[in-house]
Structures are given as structure tokens and as C-alpha cells.
Design a protein around this motif. Structure first.
Motif, PDB file in Angstrom:
ATOM      1  N   UNK A  62     -11.131 -39.090  21.832  1.00  0.00           N
ATOM      2  CA  UNK A  62     -12.411 -38.684  21.243  1.00  0.00           C
ATOM      3  C   UNK A  62     -12.291 -37.276  20.635  1.00  0.00           C
ATOM      4  N   UNK A  63     -11.682 -36.355  21.395  1.00  0.00           N
ATOM      5  CA  UNK A  63     -11.523 -34.975  20.912  1.00  0.00           C
ATOM      6  C   UNK A  63     -10.706 -34.936  19.616  1.00  0.00           C
ATOM      7  N   UNK A  64      -9.663 -35.764  19.559  1.00  0.00           N
ATOM      8  CA  UNK A  64      -8.813 -35.845  18.359  1.00  0.00           C
ATOM      9  C   UNK A  64      -9.639 -36.301  17.157  1.00  0.00           C
ATOM     10  N   UNK A  65     -10.453 -37.319  17.398  1.00  0.00           N
ATOM     11  CA  UNK A  65     -11.307 -37.861  16.328  1.00  0.00           C
ATOM     12  C   UNK A  65     -12.281 -36.782  15.832  1.00  0.00           C
ATOM     13  N   UNK A  66     -12.861 -36.021  16.780  1.00  0.00           N
ATOM     14  CA  UNK A  66     -13.792 -34.946  16.402  1.00  0.00           C
ATOM     15  C   UNK A  66     -13.081 -33.892  15.558  1.00  0.00           C
ATOM     16  N   UNK A  67     -11.851 -33.561  15.947  1.00  0.00           N
ATOM     17  CA  UNK A  67     -11.099 -32.515  15.232  1.00  0.00           C
ATOM     18  C   UNK A  67     -10.782 -32.936  13.802  1.00  0.00           C
ATOM     19  N   UNK A  68     -10.497 -34.222  13.603  1.00  0.00           N
ATOM     20  CA  UNK A  68     -10.125 -34.707  12.267  1.00  0.00           C
ATOM     21  C   UNK A  68     -11.329 -34.798  11.337  1.00  0.00           C
ATOM     22  N   UNK A  69     -12.518 -34.860  11.903  1.00  0.00           N
ATOM     23  CA  UNK A  69     -13.725 -34.858  11.066  1.00  0.00           C
ATOM     24  C   UNK A  69     -14.724 -33.912  11.728  1.00  0.00           C
ATOM     25  N   UNK A 107     -10.897 -47.533  15.999  1.00  0.00           N
ATOM     26  CA  UNK A 107      -9.913 -47.123  14.987  1.00  0.00           C
ATOM     27  C   UNK A 107     -10.578 -47.126  13.604  1.00  0.00           C
ATOM     28  N   UNK A 108     -11.392 -48.143  13.348  1.00  0.00           N
ATOM     29  CA  UNK A 108     -12.144 -48.198  12.083  1.00  0.00           C
ATOM     30  C   UNK A 108     -13.056 -46.977  11.961  1.00  0.00           C
ATOM     31  N   UNK A 109     -13.735 -46.653  13.058  1.00  0.00           N
ATOM     32  CA  UNK A 109     -14.668 -45.516  13.079  1.00  0.00           C
ATOM     33  C   UNK A 109     -13.927 -44.223  12.752  1.00  0.00           C
ATOM     34  N   UNK A 110     -12.732 -44.058  13.330  1.00  0.00           N
ATOM     35  CA  UNK A 110     -11.943 -42.842  13.088  1.00  0.00           C
ATOM     36  C   UNK A 110     -11.607 -42.700  11.592  1.00  0.00           C
ATOM     37  N   UNK A 111     -11.158 -43.794  10.987  1.00  0.00           N
ATOM     38  CA  UNK A 111     -10.774 -43.756   9.567  1.00  0.00           C
ATOM     39  C   UNK A 111     -11.984 -43.477   8.675  1.00  0.00           C
ATOM     40  N   UNK A 112     -13.099 -44.146   8.945  1.00  0.00           N
ATOM     41  CA  UNK A 112     -14.313 -43.950   8.125  1.00  0.00           C
ATOM     42  C   UNK A 112     -14.825 -42.519   8.289  1.00  0.00           C
ATOM     43  N   UNK A 113     -14.814 -42.020   9.527  1.00  0.00           N
ATOM     44  CA  UNK A 113     -15.310 -40.662   9.803  1.00  0.00           C
ATOM     45  C   UNK A 113     -14.565 -39.617   8.985  1.00  0.00           C
ATOM     46  N   UNK A 114     -13.245 -39.765   8.911  1.00  0.00           N
ATOM     47  CA  UNK A 114     -12.447 -38.803   8.146  1.00  0.00           C
ATOM     48  C   UNK A 114     -12.857 -38.815   6.675  1.00  0.00           C
ATOM     49  N   UNK A 115     -13.052 -40.012   6.137  1.00  0.00           N
ATOM     50  CA  UNK A 115     -13.413 -40.133   4.715  1.00  0.00           C
ATOM     51  C   UNK A 115     -14.824 -39.618   4.442  1.00  0.00           C
ATOM     52  N   UNK A 116     -15.749 -39.961   5.327  1.00  0.00           N
ATOM     53  CA  UNK A 116     -17.146 -39.507   5.155  1.00  0.00           C
ATOM     54  C   UNK A 116     -17.203 -37.985   5.284  1.00  0.00           C
ATOM     55  N   UNK A 117     -16.458 -37.443   6.242  1.00  0.00           N
ATOM     56  CA  UNK A 117     -16.448 -35.999   6.462  1.00  0.00           C
ATOM     57  C   UNK A 117     -15.913 -35.261   5.227  1.00  0.00           C
ATOM     58  N   UNK A 118     -14.812 -35.767   4.667  1.00  0.00           N
ATOM     59  CA  UNK A 118     -14.229 -35.147   3.462  1.00  0.00           C
ATOM     60  C   UNK A 118     -15.233 -35.192   2.313  1.00  0.00           C
ATOM     61  N   UNK A 119     -15.921 -36.316   2.193  1.00  0.00           N
ATOM     62  CA  UNK A 119     -16.923 -36.485   1.130  1.00  0.00           C
ATOM     63  C   UNK A 119     -18.102 -35.521   1.347  1.00  0.00           C
ATOM     64  N   UNK A 120     -18.579 -35.440   2.585  1.00  0.00           N
ATOM     65  CA  UNK A 120     -19.722 -34.567   2.905  1.00  0.00           C
ATOM     66  C   UNK A 120     -19.380 -33.100   2.618  1.00  0.00           C
ATOM     67  N   UNK A 121     -18.155 -32.727   2.955  1.00  0.00           N
ATOM     68  CA  UNK A 121     -17.689 -31.360   2.726  1.00  0.00           C
ATOM     69  C   UNK A 121     -17.678 -31.049   1.227  1.00  0.00           C
ATOM     70  N   UNK A 122     -17.180 -32.012   0.468  1.00  0.00           N
ATOM     71  CA  UNK A 122     -17.122 -31.890  -0.994  1.00  0.00           C
ATOM     72  C   UNK A 122     -18.533 -31.731  -1.575  1.00  0.00           C
ATOM     73  N   UNK A 123     -19.451 -32.565  -1.093  1.00  0.00           N
ATOM     74  CA  UNK A 123     -20.850 -32.528  -1.566  1.00  0.00           C
ATOM     75  C   UNK A 123     -21.485 -31.173  -1.278  1.00  0.00           C
ATOM     76  N   UNK A 124     -21.212 -30.670  -0.074  1.00  0.00           N
ATOM     77  CA  UNK A 124     -21.781 -29.389   0.347  1.00  0.00           C
ATOM     78  C   UNK A 124     -21.256 -28.264  -0.558  1.00  0.00           C
ATOM     79  N   UNK A 125     -19.956 -28.301  -0.834  1.00  0.00           N
ATOM     80  CA  UNK A 125     -19.359 -27.270  -1.688  1.00  0.00           C
ATOM     81  C   UNK A 125     -19.939 -27.333  -3.097  1.00  0.00           C
ATOM     82  N   UNK A 126     -20.128 -28.546  -3.600  1.00  0.00           N
ATOM     83  CA  UNK A 126     -20.720 -28.712  -4.937  1.00  0.00           C
ATOM     84  C   UNK A 126     -22.143 -28.162  -4.980  1.00  0.00           C
ATOM     85  N   UNK A 127     -22.903 -28.443  -3.922  1.00  0.00           N
ATOM     86  CA  UNK A 127     -24.288 -27.953  -3.841  1.00  0.00           C
ATOM     87  C   UNK A 127     -24.315 -26.429  -3.837  1.00  0.00           C
ATOM     88  N   UNK A 128     -23.425 -25.839  -3.044  1.00  0.00           N
ATOM     89  CA  UNK A 128     -23.372 -24.374  -2.954  1.00  0.00           C
ATOM     90  C   UNK A 128     -22.976 -23.760  -4.293  1.00  0.00           C
TER      91      UNK A 128
END
Length: 199
Positions: free
Chosen positions: A73-80, A169-190
Motif C-alpha cells: 500500500x505504501x509503495x502504491x501511495x508513493x508512486x501516485x 494491480x489494476x488500481x496501482x496502474x490506473x492511480x499512477x496514470x491519473x496522478x500524472x494527469x492530475x499533476x499536469x492539469x494542476x500545472x497547466x491551471x497554475x
């Protein structure tokens, strides 16, 4: 009231097929302590049966389907992020627990309806158009009948993947992608907000 608490404790243990420790505490919301196999339920003044069953059903979903391995769980949190993993895992475990116990479907529906009426999700304070991708995903999966959320093509892809998610495992993969996307969106907004200030 004591009788109700005891029957809900029994319900939780039966559904989780293990002798969970069930505790009632002054907490903001229910949660499941994976390591100690302890289900914590809030003590709320207004707690109709269906809301109790929603909280029990949701946390039992974690007891049954969320990995017990804390390191994983901690690993998954760290990756996203913890929020990202939790929101996507919530969607997965709720679907699984409702499939395993179809009788809970109505309780989930009524329980969430009650929370919407009590403005638990704070929808009165912020328009849906201003929500970030994580909030949108959370509301879409928890209260689809109470919100009108539009997703762009990329976000639709995430929603479909979450609907199809079977394993953590599916959740881990999706989380990483959603997190990267959310980060990108936030940077664009800023960036947009920064440009506005320069004018």
C-alpha cells in the motif's frame, strides 16, 4: 441504540467472513485499519439504518478486497498519492462488495442519497466545473445519480479502466496514470493563472 450497534457489529463480521474488531469512535467518517483488522465506525447523531449499512458494507469491501500488505500500500501511495489510490480503490471494492452481496446495493444507494442531502460531499460550496479529476472520479462512482459530471476523452478512458478494474494491480496502474494527469492539469491551471496576473 446499543442493540443496533451490536447487530451492525455482527453484520460486519459476517460479511467480512472474519472476526473483525469493530469500534465506534468520534471520527469524521468510517475507515478500516488493514493492519489491525479493525473497522472504525463514526458515532453520528443522525444514523439511519441504510447509512450504517453503507459504511459497514464499504469498509467490509476493504477488509475483503484491499491487500493486507502495508508495504504494498505504501509503495502504491508513493508512486501516485494516498488520495488517488484510495479513491480508485474505493470504486473497485464497492463494485466487488455489491456483486458479492447484492442486497447491499439498495443500502448503498439510499446511504449515499442521505449523505448528499446532508451535503457530506460539500457540493453546495463548489461547482462541479471547478472539481479536479480525483473529486470528479470519486463523485461519479459514489453518487452518479446526484451529479452531472462531464469528462473529456482522456478522463473517460480513466473511468472505463476503473469500471473494468479487477485487481489491486489494476488500481496501482490506473492511480499512477491519473496522478500524472492530475499533476499536469494542476500545472497547466497554475500557468494560466500566472499569465492572467501578468496582464
Amino acid at each position: 441504540y446499543i442493540m443496533k450497534i451490536e447487530s451492525k457489529e455482527k453484520l460486519a463480521k459476517l460479511l467480512a467472513v472474519e472476526d473483525l474488531d469493530v469500534q465506534h469512535q468520534q471520527v469524521k467518517t468510517a475507515y478500516f485499519d488493514i493492519k489491525n483488522r479493525c473497522l472504525i465506525l463514526p458515532i453520528w447523531k443522525d444514523m439511519p439504518n441504510h447509512l450504517y449499512d453503507l459504511l459497514v458494507g464499504h469498509e467490509v469491501g476493504h477488509a475483503l478486497f484491499t491487500p493486507q500488505n502495508l508495504e504494498r500500500m505504501q509503495k502504491a501511495y508513493k508512486k501516485s498519492s494516498k488520495a488517488c489510490v484510495n479513491i480508485i480503490e474505493d470504486a473497485r471494492i464497492e463494485k466487488l462488495v455489491k456483486n458479492r452481496y447484492p442486497g447491499l446495493r439498495k443500502q448503498f444507494f439510499s446511504g449515499y442519497k442521505h449523505l448528499v442531502e446532508k451535503d457530506f460531499f460539500g457540493l453546495s460550496k463548489r461547482p462541479i466545473s471547478e472539481l479536479n479529476i480525483l473529486d470528479k472520479i470519486n463523485l461519479y462512482f459514489k453518487i452518479p445519480n446526484s451529479v452531472d459530471i462531464s469528462f473529456n476523452d482522456i478522463e473517460e478512458g480513466f473511468v472505463q479502466r476503473i469500471e473494468d478494474a479487477r485487481s489491486f494491480k489494476d488500481v496501482e496502474a490506473i492511480s499512477e496514470d491519473v496522478y500524472a494527469y492530475a499533476k499536469e492539469q494542476k500545472e497547466e491551471m497554475e500557468e494560466v493563472e500566472g499569465n492572467d496576473e501578468e496582464v
